[in-house]
Design a protein around this motif. Structure first.
Motif, short mmCIF file in Angstrom:
data_model
loop_
_atom_site.label_atom_id
_atom_site.label_comp_id
_atom_site.label_asym_id
_atom_site.label_seq_id
_atom_site.Cartn_x
_atom_site.Cartn_y
_atom_site.Cartn_z
N ILE A 18 -14.72 3.37 -2.11
CA ILE A 18 -13.17 3.28 -1.84
C ILE A 18 -12.38 4.39 -1.26
O ILE A 18 -11.67 4.39 -0.44
CB ILE A 18 -12.66 2.63 -2.85
CG1 ILE A 18 -13.14 1.38 -3.69
CG2 ILE A 18 -11.08 2.32 -2.86
CD1 ILE A 18 -12.81 0.62 -4.93
N GLU A 44 -7.08 -3.62 0.84
CA GLU A 44 -6.70 -3.29 -0.59
C GLU A 44 -7.20 -4.32 -1.45
O GLU A 44 -7.82 -4.09 -2.81
CB GLU A 44 -5.13 -3.06 -0.71
CG GLU A 44 -4.71 -2.16 0.40
CD GLU A 44 -5.07 -0.87 0.43
OE1 GLU A 44 -6.15 -0.52 -0.38
OE2 GLU A 44 -4.67 0.15 1.18
N GLU A 73 -4.15 -1.44 -6.69
CA GLU A 73 -4.40 -2.18 -5.37
C GLU A 73 -3.81 -3.51 -5.25
O GLU A 73 -3.54 -3.80 -4.31
CB GLU A 73 -6.08 -2.36 -5.52
CG GLU A 73 -6.95 -0.99 -5.54
CD GLU A 73 -7.00 -0.33 -4.22
OE1 GLU A 73 -6.38 -0.96 -3.19
OE2 GLU A 73 -7.48 0.60 -4.23
FE LIG Z 1 -7.22 0.49 -1.86
#
Ligand SMILES: [Fe+2]
Ligand SMILES: [Fe+2]
Length: 167
Positions: A146, A64, A31
């Motif tokens: 997510i 992100e 991420e």
């Molecule tokens: Fe992500």
């Protein structure tokens, strides 16, 4: 010293908790790298006048970053720390070395981006499965949240690519 989430850790067991923490740390590395990737590309696109795309790349970047924050919180709950050294992000994540400066046309940037989103979908799918297997419902919940974002990201990137006028 305050032990955070002690009861939960006892329920999970040390071994299972450490399997989950490892997966979460890897995802954190990804991420952070993907955040920087989209952020950098967004700034460059703005600089060269592709103002239509720049805001959406930056929004994707902060998305992100939010994932990284959620992962970091969960890692802390399991009494560990997210990898703090950017050098580690390249070696301990699922993505490997990544230099956004190598993808500076919009098409190249988005194609590479699409690759990450696909990887992220697979990865969070895997974490959700693993978490469910060992009754770690908190991580399961996090991973599916997510995952839903990453599915959207992938679709979004695919749509932009499809409609791109710059061939
Ligand atoms: Fe992500
Ligand atoms: Fe994403």
């Amino acid at each position: 010293m305050i032990v955070v989430g002690r009861t939960e850790k006892n329920l999970l067991g040390k071994e299972n908790a450490s399997i989950i923490v490892d997966l979460l740390k890897k995802a954190y590395c990804d991420e952070m790298q993907i955040f920087h990737y989209f952020w950098y590309i967004g700034i460059i696109m703005e600089g060269i006048g592709l103002v239509t795309y720049a805001p959406s790349l930056k929004t994707q970047a902060t998305g992100e970053l939010t994932h990284a924050e959620l992962l970091s919180n969960r890692i802390s709950e399991l009494s560990e720390k997210a990898p703090s050294d950017p050098a580690v992000w390249k070696t301990q994540g699922n993505i490997g070395p990544l230099d956004p400066a190598q993808y500076l046309t919009l098409r190249a940037a988005l194609e590479k981006g699409l690759e990450f989103e696909g990887k992220a979908v697979k990865n969070y799918n895997n974490i959700a499965k693993k978490a469910l297997e060992i009754n770690d419902f908190v991580t399961y919940n996090l991973a599916t949240t997510i995952l839903a974002n990453e599915v959207k990201d992938e679709q979004h990137t695919e749509n932009v690519l499809k409609n791109l006028e710059v061939k």
